[in-house]
Design a protein around this motif. Structure first.
Motif, PDB file in Angstrom:
ATOM      1  N   LYS A   8      -2.025  18.492  22.416  1.00 48.13           N
ATOM      2  CA  LYS A   8      -1.182  17.340  22.733  1.00 48.13           C
ATOM      3  C   LYS A   8       0.264  17.764  22.848  1.00 48.13           C
ATOM      4  O   LYS A   8       0.754  18.564  22.065  1.00 48.13           O
ATOM      5  N   VAL A 319      -3.198  14.620  26.791  1.00 51.96           N
ATOM      6  CA  VAL A 319      -4.140  15.205  25.854  1.00 51.96           C
ATOM      7  C   VAL A 319      -5.177  15.982  26.642  1.00 51.96           C
ATOM      8  O   VAL A 319      -5.837  15.443  27.524  1.00 51.96           O
ATOM      9  N   TRP A 415      -1.259  13.370  16.632  1.00 52.36           N
ATOM     10  CA  TRP A 415      -1.762  14.678  16.211  1.00 52.36           C
ATOM     11  C   TRP A 415      -2.794  14.512  15.094  1.00 52.36           C
ATOM     12  O   TRP A 415      -2.557  13.802  14.121  1.00 52.36           O
ATOM     13  N   THR A 419      -5.719  18.813  16.759  1.00 51.31           N
ATOM     14  CA  THR A 419      -4.579  19.007  17.648  1.00 51.31           C
ATOM     15  C   THR A 419      -3.807  20.261  17.258  1.00 51.31           C
ATOM     16  O   THR A 419      -3.424  21.063  18.101  1.00 51.31           O
TER      17      THR A 419
END
Length: 565
Positions: A8, A319, A415, A419
């Motif tokens: 991300k 993402v 997050w 992530t």
């Protein structure tokens, strides 16, 4: 290699300390660093100002109780009883009185420094507003409690305070007659006045204890006493001052005479010379004090800054999931994007629980420094009896719970643990340029990033083989992040954090507390006894030294890797 489900893009890293606080913050950090050289970081008084405040309170309660046993609540008897303690009990009552006096001064000094430290280290906004407001309320109450102590001696110094203060209070509607009339002649002085003063002198410290509890109620494992290695020297210093320069009374108060020149306690009587020099009337005094105090209370809402969770685009961004699922070309794309942006990205925002993924393991509860997480009865139909709940008003946005959760059930600014793992994978999947050999996790508050990071290459300055991930705190580093970095190809791990007890999120203090209690359960990267993991707890003034030490560590891990081969 295990798949990392999410990559991300975060928000650009803005300066952590608001610009209005940076000059004061620079002075504060410089002073703390000088004290670190003298006392070492583990015993630096700047890191224990709150605990030292409580320590002075305990001294005041004990000495005050002894003095109260002998005090005569009468205009004439008050002075005589204090003189009896000071002169006839010189090495008991006299020392108790002197300890009481100097501990009061020490308390005021420490509180003032603590307020300035909290202000310039930016620890008073968002979730910390309650601690700031209660602390600001504690300040004038402490001053007034010590102030009333001078009344109780009823010498010429107390007479000066009484006459000056009564004129200031005359404009307040607290009495049918002006308070200053009570101090015209000796015969008008009522013993009931001393009773109320004594009552206030005892009741106010009790109120301070209650406010002190509210002040720390949102902090996990607050320190209410300094380490003995720091507390004992403070006690010895107070005793030495009490013996060398004992607290003494002036001449008995006599309202029929004007007070001549007297020595004043600048910690409690500083306003009076200012009032006299500028010839301020009572209305002006109250206006200036009230205005300044009102602004001080509201500082958490006046100082510019924001929580990431309040942004309209918080959590927005692309993402890309599943590196192993989308192939090498996508991995290269991810790495390219990270090369352009990720080294300067830090997740910020209130942590949130994704209830469907919560397995009620309680790991998040163990790591939270601010008691923002509670374990409550389950509210859905999942086969678990409890669930984690995060109170957004208490969340410090540290991210500890995010990486502690093994099930990606907690996210902050979009997050999750995966992530973080995805970013690590992308950093080591780049095909353009040199492939990193060491993973460096850097606390965003530990050092000036411009002094150690090459903005163009997004690597440590002079070290293209060291990948960088900037974190809200090194307390975010979990076993998963360490293990994943090693699997991704890192031969070594570097963690860069602030000085031991200077952590913005109290992570280092939590570590020390757990170590003293012999608690092995929380994970701390410092406890991983491996040659390829190095933790640097540094001063922000040591950028060049840090780079030199990291370069030496990288060289050592390279040698160790060759020997293994």
């Amino acid at each position: 290699m295990d798949s990392a489900p999410a990559i991300k893009k975060g928000k650009s890293m803005s300066p952590v300390i608001p610009w209005v606080l940076r000059p004061g913050n620079a002075v504060l950090v410089f002073m703390q660093e000088q004290f670190n050289k003298i006392f070492t970081p583990l015993l630096n008084p700047f890191y224990f100002l709150g605990a030292i405040t409580f320590f002075f309170c305990w001294i005041l309660f004990i000495t005050g109780a002894y003095l109260f046993l002998y005090y005569n609540m009468d205009p004439k008897g008050s002075y005589e009883s204090i003189q009896y303690l000071t002169l006839d009990q010189r090495y008991v009552g006299g020392i108790m009185r002197s300890l009481h006096r100097y501990a009061t001064d020490g308390l005021m000094i420490v509180i003032l420094f603590h307020v300035l430290q909290v202000l310039f280290s930016d620890r008073f906004r968002s979730h910390r507003w309650l601690a700031w407001v209660t602390g600001v309320i504690i300040l004038p109450i402490t001053w007034f409690a010590g102030f009333t102590g001078y009344f109780l001696v009823w010498d010429d110094k107390a007479q000066m305070i009484a006459t000056e203060t009564s004129h200031i209070f005359d404009i307040l509607p607290i009495s049918s007659e002006p308070l200053s009339r009570a101090f015209l002649v000796n015969d008008t002085l009522n013993p009931v006045f001393f009773f109320f003063l004594n009552f206030g002198h005892i009741a106010l410290p009790t109120l301070l204890l209650i406010l002190g509890w509210v002040h720390v109620m949102r902090v996990t494992r607050p320190l209410i006493s300094p380490p003995w290695a720091l507390g004992m020297p403070i006690m010895v210093l107070l005793l030495a001052i009490s013996l060398i320069k004992p607290a003494l009374s002036g001449q008995p108060a006599d309202l029929s005479k004007l007070v001549g020149t007297i020595d004043i306690d600048w910690f409690y009587m500083a306003p009076y010379p200012v009032i006299n020099v500028f010839n301020l009337d009572a209305t002006t005094v109250w206006f200036l004090f009230g205005g300044f105090y009102f602004i001080f209370v509201l500082l958490p809402w006046l100082v510019p800054g924001h929580r990431a969770s309040d942004d309209a685009d918080a959590g927005a961004g692309s993402v890309i999931s599943g590196i192993d699922d989308i192939g090498m070309d996508a991995a290269d794309l991810i790495a390219q994007r990270l090369e352009e942006t990720s080294a300067q990205k830090v997740p910020r925002g209130v942590a949130k629980v994704t209830l469907k993924d919560c397995k009620a393991c309680d790991l998040c509860l163990e790591v939270c420094p601010f008691e923002a997480i509670s374990i409550d009865p389950r509210s859905d139909d999942m086969p678990y009896s409890t669930e984690a709940t995060i109170n957004p008003s208490l969340c410090g946005e540290c991210g500890f719970c995010v990486t502690a959760c093994e099930f990606d059930a907690i996210e902050m600014d979009g997050w999750t643990k995966s992530t973080f793992l995805g970013h690590i994978e992308a950093l080591f999947s780049a095909t353009n340029g040199s492939k990193p050999k060491v993973m460096a996790f850097v606390c965003e508050r530990s050092i000036d990033m411009d002094s150690i990071i090459d903005k163009e290459k997004k690597r440590l300055i002079g070290m293209d083989d060291v990948a960088v991930m900037i974190l809200p705190c090194i307390g975010v580093i979990s076993p998963a992040l360490v293990e994943y970095s090693l699997k991704a190809g890192a031969t070594g791990i570097v963690a860069v954090g602030g000085r031991a007890l200077d952590c913005h999120f109290r992570a280092a203090r939590r570590r020390i507390q757990a170590g003293m209690e012999g608690d092995p359960s929380p994970f701390y990267v410092e406890r991983m006894n491996q040659d390829n993991i190095k933790v640097f707890l540094i001063s922000r003034f040591k950028g060049e030294e840090l780079l030199r030490d990291i370069k030496a560590f990288v060289a050592e891990t390279a040698i160790d890797k060759k020997e293994e081969v």
